[in-house]
Design a protein around this motif. Structure first.
Motif, PDB file in Angstrom:
ATOM      1  N   ILE A  13       0.836  -1.204   0.000  1.00  0.00           N
ATOM      2  CA  ILE A  13       0.000   0.000   0.000  1.00  0.00           C
ATOM      3  C   ILE A  13       0.871   1.255   0.000  1.00  0.00           C
ATOM      4  CG2 ILE A  13      -1.613   1.339   1.419  1.00  0.00           C
ATOM      5  CD1 ILE A  13      -2.815  -1.461   2.238  1.00  0.00           C
ATOM      6  N   VAL A  14       1.896   1.283   0.848  1.00  0.00           N
ATOM      7  CA  VAL A  14       2.798   2.444   0.886  1.00  0.00           C
ATOM      8  C   VAL A  14       3.502   2.607  -0.465  1.00  0.00           C
ATOM      9  CG1 VAL A  14       4.873   3.415   1.959  1.00  0.00           C
ATOM     10  CG2 VAL A  14       3.106   2.369   3.391  1.00  0.00           C
ATOM     11  N   ALA A  15       3.959   1.509  -1.052  1.00  0.00           N
ATOM     12  CA  ALA A  15       4.626   1.571  -2.365  1.00  0.00           C
ATOM     13  C   ALA A  15       3.683   2.116  -3.437  1.00  0.00           C
ATOM     14  CB  ALA A  15       5.144   0.191  -2.755  1.00  0.00           C
ATOM     15  N   LEU A  88      -8.712   2.006  -4.153  1.00  0.00           N
ATOM     16  CA  LEU A  88     -10.008   1.336  -4.103  1.00  0.00           C
ATOM     17  C   LEU A  88     -10.114   0.248  -5.166  1.00  0.00           C
ATOM     18  CD1 LEU A  88     -12.527   4.202  -3.311  1.00  0.00           C
ATOM     19  CD2 LEU A  88     -11.487   2.542  -1.759  1.00  0.00           C
ATOM     20  N   ASP A  89     -10.684  -0.859  -4.771  1.00  0.00           N
ATOM     21  CA  ASP A  89     -10.885  -2.039  -5.633  1.00  0.00           C
ATOM     22  C   ASP A  89      -9.569  -2.677  -6.069  1.00  0.00           C
ATOM     23  OD1 ASP A  89     -13.678  -1.796  -5.486  1.00  0.00           O
ATOM     24  OD2 ASP A  89     -13.677  -0.330  -7.100  1.00  0.00           O
ATOM     25  N   TRP A  90      -8.506  -2.487  -5.271  1.00  0.00           N
ATOM     26  CA  TRP A  90      -7.185  -3.057  -5.559  1.00  0.00           C
ATOM     27  C   TRP A  90      -6.787  -3.973  -4.403  1.00  0.00           C
ATOM     28  CZ3 TRP A  90      -2.566  -1.650  -2.801  1.00  0.00           C
ATOM     29  CH2 TRP A  90      -1.383  -2.195  -3.341  1.00  0.00           C
ATOM     30  N   ALA A  96      -5.695 -11.459  -1.579  1.00  0.00           N
ATOM     31  CA  ALA A  96      -6.448 -10.581  -0.672  1.00  0.00           C
ATOM     32  C   ALA A  96      -7.699 -10.071  -1.375  1.00  0.00           C
ATOM     33  CB  ALA A  96      -5.589  -9.393  -0.246  1.00  0.00           C
ATOM     34  N   THR A  97      -8.669  -9.646  -0.583  1.00  0.00           N
ATOM     35  CA  THR A  97      -9.823  -8.984  -1.179  1.00  0.00           C
ATOM     36  C   THR A  97      -9.419  -7.556  -1.542  1.00  0.00           C
ATOM     37  OG1 THR A  97     -10.643  -8.185   0.956  1.00  0.00           O
ATOM     38  CG2 THR A  97     -11.433 -10.357   0.212  1.00  0.00           C
TER      39      THR A  97
END
Length: 133
Positions: A13-15, A88-90, A96-97
């Motif tokens: 997420i940070v990347a 969002l949606d990633w 993972a969901t």
């Protein structure tokens, strides 16, 4: 199977947030306030979701907060849109969901004089799959 770790998902997420132009992204708070717009990722260790029949830990519910920090309201709107477009949606890791938004919180002003920054917290979550052992 064992309970998954949130570490790889947070790193992903940070990347992904670091790819947003003209923004810095951090896992938690930055050491010093960056001169431009920045994003802080705050997570909890997650909550293991028990399996219905065996009671063993399975998926991990991972709530996160992205604090979007800018100097102007217009910049805040642009930055929150960029965060939503990116996340969002990633799914942050394989299996993972996808990330979904739970909500936003009020805009918080911080600082004094010429150094006022606005923070908009966005809360999201996903489920991480069980790890094979």
């Amino acid at each position: 199977m064992s309970v998954p770790s949130s570490g790889p998902a947070i790193a992903a997420i940070v990347a992904k947030l670091k790819t947003i132009p003209d923004h810095d992204a951090f896992d938690g708070e930055p050491d010093d306030a960056p001169p431009r717009r920045y994003l802080c990722v705050y997570d909890q260790t997650g909550v293991a979701v028990r399996r219905k029949y065996t009671g063993r830990p399975g998926w991990l519910y991972l709530p996160i907060q992205i604090s979007v920090v800018t100097r102007t309201l217009n910049g805040l709107r642009q930055s929150t849109k960029a965060v939503r477009d990116a996340l969002l949606d990633w799914p942050p890791v394989q299996g993972a969901t996808p990330l979904v938004e739970d909500g936003t919180n009020p805009v918080l002003p911080e600082g004094e004089g010429n150094d006022v920054r606005l923070t908009a917290p966005i809360t999201l979550h996903c489920y991480l799959p069980p790890e094979e052992t």
